[in-house]
Design an enzyme around this catalytic site. Structure first.
Site, PDB file in Angstrom:
ATOM      1  N   LYS A 130       1.583   9.210  -9.117  1.00 14.58           N
ATOM      2  CA  LYS A 130       1.204   7.799  -9.016  1.00 14.58           C
ATOM      3  C   LYS A 130       1.351   7.335  -7.571  1.00 14.58           C
ATOM      4  CE  LYS A 130       4.113   4.007 -10.320  1.00 14.58           C
ATOM      5  NZ  LYS A 130       4.186   3.249  -9.125  1.00 14.58           N
ATOM      6  N   ASN A 131       2.536   7.611  -7.000  1.00 13.84           N
ATOM      7  CA  ASN A 131       2.804   7.066  -5.668  1.00 13.84           C
ATOM      8  C   ASN A 131       1.935   7.688  -4.579  1.00 13.84           C
ATOM      9  OD1 ASN A 131       4.563   5.186  -6.636  1.00 13.84           O
ATOM     10  ND2 ASN A 131       6.414   6.315  -6.112  1.00 13.84           N
TER      11      ASN A 131
ATOM     12  N   ARG B  41       2.861  -2.955  -6.643  1.00 13.83           N
ATOM     13  CA  ARG B  41       3.399  -3.097  -5.306  1.00 13.83           C
ATOM     14  C   ARG B  41       2.669  -2.234  -4.280  1.00 13.83           C
ATOM     15  NH1 ARG B  41       8.075  -4.818  -2.576  1.00 13.83           N
ATOM     16  NH2 ARG B  41       8.325  -3.469  -0.786  1.00 13.83           N
TER      17      ARG B  41
ATOM     18  N   ASP C  67      11.145  -7.757  -7.638  1.00 12.71           N
ATOM     19  CA  ASP C  67      10.871  -7.021  -8.860  1.00 12.71           C
ATOM     20  C   ASP C  67      12.181  -6.506  -9.417  1.00 12.71           C
ATOM     21  OD1 ASP C  67      11.532  -4.678  -7.546  1.00 12.71           O
ATOM     22  OD2 ASP C  67       9.464  -4.181  -7.090  1.00 12.71           O
TER      23      ASP C  67
ATOM     24  N   ASP D 185      14.321   7.288  -7.919  1.00 19.57           N
ATOM     25  CA  ASP D 185      13.497   7.218  -9.131  1.00 19.57           C
ATOM     26  C   ASP D 185      14.024   8.091 -10.270  1.00 19.57           C
ATOM     27  OD1 ASP D 185      11.795   5.363  -8.102  1.00 19.57           O
ATOM     28  OD2 ASP D 185      10.165   6.744  -7.650  1.00 19.57           O
TER      29      ASP D 185
END
Ligand code: UD1
Length: 418
Positions: free
Chosen positions: A22-23, A94, A118, A307
């Site tokens: 994803k990142n 973000r 967040d 994470d």
């Protein structure tokens, strides 16, 4: 709103395959803005944020085509771009902040909404902003927007980051690709996602050296050209499966998993009693006994990733012994501990330390996911609890784990979406 219903008592066994990160994917998509023409990104994860990023790029003037089956996106970037990223999208995702560097350097202006707080901490943007100011941008904060201007282009600069921030390294590196002269970023982030983005930029014609080291050097070029690039496999999803095997005393083979990007977390799993072996296309994690508690401190890469912190807390919650987990990256990342305590976990939080006394079994209860990784941690904890757990706000989990319930079912878990 979707919820997950998870029945305890699973021992996960089988093979999973890991898609692109994803990142990485979102940052690659944002950085296509640097080169007019059609860039294709493959190995995309099937997550909602990819659609949000496509929406943002469309609003900036691009033509975006996503092929979900193939996991591919092609982004046709026009010569003339819009330069505004609105709050409705930045708030949802973000990574929208990653359009700042490409827009300011290519268009000479960028209006990007401030993401706001967040669930995992304040997550400042001062390093991003100060880096761009050092390169000659004029930046003000007005009505909830970062208004950045550099009508005559950016100039290379020597920038030292106070902390090796992933996002700041990425925004400064992308901005530097089209600046005049040389930019050095000292104390740069060394995360594999940053390296992936850097290699993508190099394939567009950027001149970058030092990727994966503390000092990244970028020599600005006049223009970049479109490219084709495969997204790096998701190391956090890979790590999640490794912890899933250890927590459920299971046996999981992780295809496309890159063990070399997870040295510290995998060492911790071995310390906890897991046996890890490499396979042709990834690695295998096997656990035959109750895990032994492990102490962990999160740090920038190559340290233990923040994470994966909720996953190691979930492991320690059912491990043999007591442990200390220290969060050094995001101060508010222990929010989900309260949810784990609802499952009977014995955890005391003091500032950025959590001390955990392992118990043999957790007790099922309704809980809520507070962010992506916390949600994944709760799912794994629920799998080793003594009944049926309902996890509210499952959309958080969907943002990072494409079809998590189906993948878990294939490994033998009793989990459904309700
Ligand atoms: C990225 C990832 C996130 C991951 C994190 C650490 C995305 C969208 N997010 O977040 O999933 O958990 O890396 O690997 O890719 N900081 C400042 N000022 C700044 C920038 C950062 O004070 O200008 C602080 C942050 O508040 C935080 C620390 O530095 O305490 C690290 O932040 P950073 O590495 O930038 O994380 P993100 O890029 O936000």
């Amino acid at each position: 709103m979707d919820r997950f219903r998870v029945a305890g008592g699973a021992r996960l066994a089988g093979t999973v395959s890991v898609a692109g990160a994803k990142n990485s994917a979102l940052k690659l998509m944002a950085s296509t803005l640097l080169a007019p023409g059609k860039t294709t990104i493959t190995n995309l994860p099937a997550i909602a944020d990819v659609d949000y990023m496509a929406e943002l790029l469309t609003r900036l003037g691009c033509t975006v085509e996503i092929n979900k089956e193939q996991g591919e996106v092609s982004i046709d970037v026009p010569e003339k771009l819009e330069h505004r990223a609105d709050y409705d999208l930045v708030r949802k995702m973000r990574a929208s902040i990653n359009v700042l560097g490409p827009l300011i350097t290519r268009v000479g202006e960028a209006d990007v909404a401030l993401p706001g707080g967040d669930a995992i901490g304040s997550r400042g943007l001062d390093y991003h902003i100060n880096g761009l100011i050092d390169m000659g941008a004029v930046i003000t904060l007005e009505h909830g927007f970062i208004i950045a201007k550099a009508p005559n282009g950016l100039k290379g600069a020597a920038i030292t980051l106070e902390f090796p921030s992933v996002g700041a390294t990425e925004n400064i590196m992308t901005a530097a690709t089209l600046a005049s002269g040389i930019t050095t970023i000292d104390n740069a982030a060394r995360e594999p996602d940053v390296v992936d983005l850097g290699e993508f930029l190099v394939s567009m014609g950027a001149k970058i050296t030092g990727l994966g080291t503390h000092t990244i050097k970028v020599e600005g070029v006049k223009q970049l050209k479109p490219t084709k690039h495969a997204t790096l496999a998701d190391r956090i999803v890979t790590g999640t499966w490794a912890f899933a095997a250890a927590i459920t005393q299971g046996d999981i083979t992780i295809e496309n998993g890159r063990a070399e990007h997870l040295e510290v977390p995998l060492d911790k799993l071995v310390e906890a009693g897991a046996v890890i072996t490499t396979t042709e296309n990834g690695f295998r994690v096997k656990m035959d006994k109750r895990p032994i508690a492990v102490d962990v401190a999160t740090l920038p890469y190559p340290g233990f990733p923040t994470d994966l912190q909720p996953l190691v807390i979930a492991l320690n919650a059912i491990a043999d012994g007591t442990s200390l987990v220290t969060e050094n990256v995001f101060e508010a990342r222990f929010m989900f501990v309260n949810e784990l305590v609802r499952l009977g976990a014995k955890i005391q939080v003091d500032g950025h330390h959590a001390s955990i006394t392992g118990i043999k079994q957790l007790s099922a209860a309704p809980v809520a996911a507070t962010d992506i990784r916390a949600g994944a941690g709760l799912v794994l904890a629920a799998l080793v609890s003594d009944g049926v757990t309902i996890i509210e706000d499952a959309f958080h989990i969907d943002r990072g784990y494409p079809d998590f319930p189906a993948q878990l079912q294939a490994l033998g878990a009793d989990i459904t979406r309700v």
